[in-house]
Design an enzyme around this catalytic site. Structure first.
Site, PDB file in Angstrom:
ATOM      1  N   GLY A 176       0.817  -1.034  -0.049  1.00  0.00           N
ATOM      2  CA  GLY A 176      -0.007   0.102   0.142  1.00  0.00           C
ATOM      3  C   GLY A 176       0.830   1.137   0.012  1.00  0.00           C
ATOM      4  N   ASP A 177       1.949   1.250   0.673  1.00  0.00           N
ATOM      5  CA  ASP A 177       2.758   2.318   0.900  1.00  0.00           C
ATOM      6  C   ASP A 177       3.817   2.475  -0.349  1.00  0.00           C
ATOM      7  OD1 ASP A 177       2.515   3.619   3.516  1.00  0.00           O
ATOM      8  OD2 ASP A 177       3.260   1.614   4.153  1.00  0.00           O
ATOM      9  N   LEU A 178       4.155   1.378  -0.815  1.00  0.00           N
ATOM     10  CA  LEU A 178       5.356   1.455  -1.979  1.00  0.00           C
ATOM     11  C   LEU A 178       4.580   1.722  -3.261  1.00  0.00           C
ATOM     12  CD1 LEU A 178       7.804  -0.978  -0.614  1.00  0.00           C
ATOM     13  CD2 LEU A 178       7.858   1.069  -0.326  1.00  0.00           C
ATOM     14  N   ALA A 181       3.406   5.321  -3.360  1.00  0.00           N
ATOM     15  CA  ALA A 181       4.776   6.176  -3.670  1.00  0.00           C
ATOM     16  C   ALA A 181       5.074   6.312  -5.069  1.00  0.00           C
ATOM     17  CB  ALA A 181       5.872   5.584  -2.798  1.00  0.00           C
TER      18      ALA A 181
END
Length: 408
Positions: A176-178, A181
């Site tokens: 979810g973060d990467l 990003a």
């Protein structure tokens, strides 16, 4: 060395932990001057996660960590207490000399600091602001908080992961973060290009969970068009067969094989020494192979079990069959192909000594050489005195009041 694409672009990076820092990491790799702004008393949390002797990560009061480096290569660091009015004033001065502002605070926090988009575009009308959050800055769920696993679950990916008939599974890694990003980097580049053409700034409201929803477009379309609601299905594919992970020689060793047409099927039959399967009516075409894939898998597995995953991959690839080993981390870190493509770069780290950085995937004639991640407050003098023009006495008074702090 060729001029990098974003040289001359300066970024005020108020983000922490994963999604925001990973987005500005790629802006730094493309040549932007990224200034990471941290609270002197409570720096980015990932500075505090350290690998213990038990090989597990623990939180530590030591504000230096190997976790911090992979997300912050190539950036500068300055410290500023955004809760103090004087710190907020200096933050607005920083925004005034920056092209991009990035944050991933909970909804409303930047506004409380006087750094919301409507507030900062009065300072710099053409600023591009990348604001990353779990659920977006508008809508009924805008105040919900999230980590990568929360965004992934909400986005529906967990419901498609796991064995058929089993429970949904949390997928490994901070997807979810990467992935948010990388989308944030893309949208920032597009906003900068638009600014160059029109002179107009832009607010980018990036929702991590929305990014994750975008990873399953075919499942959503299947429901909206056909009313079918998918669930976990193991390693099966909608179209390709065989399509699975097969056991190989050694502990927990696997090879993944995906066949999409008759040519690849014929090549697979030849490579595993089963040319007679090409004439078997159960596997005569793609549809028959898909319907009877449970009967194919044991045949393939009996071949892979006698080989290492690397050997299986090389043999099948030479025959024209899409296949790969299911890589372990030690295999990735020492892989000669990745090394030959210059994907890894050895850097000096202020604490760990030598560390390995992952460069931007893909090669171009403007691939940057990354700088080490900064120590906290390492570039206070650069930001406050050289860029903003504050006097040394003024900066010293900020230190005395705890609004900033020197490098540890």
């Amino acid at each position: 060395m060729p001029r990098l694409p974003l040289q001359g672009i300066r970024v005020a990076d108020f983000s922490q932990v994963f999604a925001g820092p990973a987005a500005t990491l790629w802006l730094a790799a493309l040549g932007a001057d990224v200034i990471k702004i941290e609270n002197p008393a409570h720096p980015d949390n990932v500075r505090r996660a350290n690998l213990g002797e038990d090989k597990k990560y623990h939180y530590s009061e030591d504000p230096r960590t190997a976790w911090f480096s992979p997300l912050n290569f190539g950036k500068k660091s300055c410290t500023l207490d955004l809760k103090s009015p004087e710190g907020q004033n200096i933050a607005r001065d920083i925004v005034g000399v920056c092209d991009v502002v990035a944050d991933n605070f909970a909804t409303g926090v930047m506004e409380r600091f006087g750094l919301g988009y409507d507030q900062i575009r009065k300072i710099r009308p053409d600023v591009v602001m990348l604001s990353v959050s779990g659920f977006g800055r508008t809508g009924p769920d805008k105040n919900y908080v999230a980590y990568a696993t929360i965004a992934t679950a909400f986005g529906g990916l967990n419901g498609l992961t796991g064995y058929e008939g089993g429970e949904p599974q949390i997928i490994g890694g901070a997807w979810g973060d990467l992935l948010a990003a990388k989308m944030g980097t893309l949208l920032t580049l597009a906003a900068l290009e638009r600014r160059w053409r029109t002179g107009r700034g832009q607010f980018i409201d990036l929702s991590m969970s929305q990014v994750m929803v975008g990873l399953t477009p075919e499942a959503i379309l299947d429901f909206t068009m056909n009313g079918r609601s998918r669930g976990p299905r193991g390693n099966r594919d909608d179209i390709m067969a065989p399509h699975n992970a097969y056991p190989c020689k050694g502990a927990d060793a696997w090879a993944v094989i995906a066949v999409s047409n008759d040519k690849e099927w014929a090549a697979l039959c030849g490579a595993i020494g089963k040319p007679e399967l090409k004439k078997d009516p159960r596997f005569a075409d793609q549809r028959q192979r898909w319907l009877n894939q449970a009967e194919i898998d044991p045949v393939i597995a009996s071949w892979t079990r006698e080989r290492t995953s690397q050997h299986a991959m090389e043999t099948l690839q030479k025959a024209g069959v899409p296949a790969a080993r299911s890589s372990k981390l030690e295999e990735i870190a020492t892989d000669p192909h990745l090394k030959a493509r210059g994907y890894f770069q050895e850097l000096a780290d202020y604490r760990a000594g030598r560390v390995t950085a992952l460069r931007l995937p893909g090669t171009t004639d403007t691939n940057s050489v990354l700088a080490p991640a900064p120590n906290i407050g390492e570039h206070n003098k650069y930001m406050f005195e050289e860029v903003l023009g504050l006097t040394a006495a003024h900066v010293e008074s900020l230190k005395e009041k705890g609004i900033t702090a020197s490098a540890v």
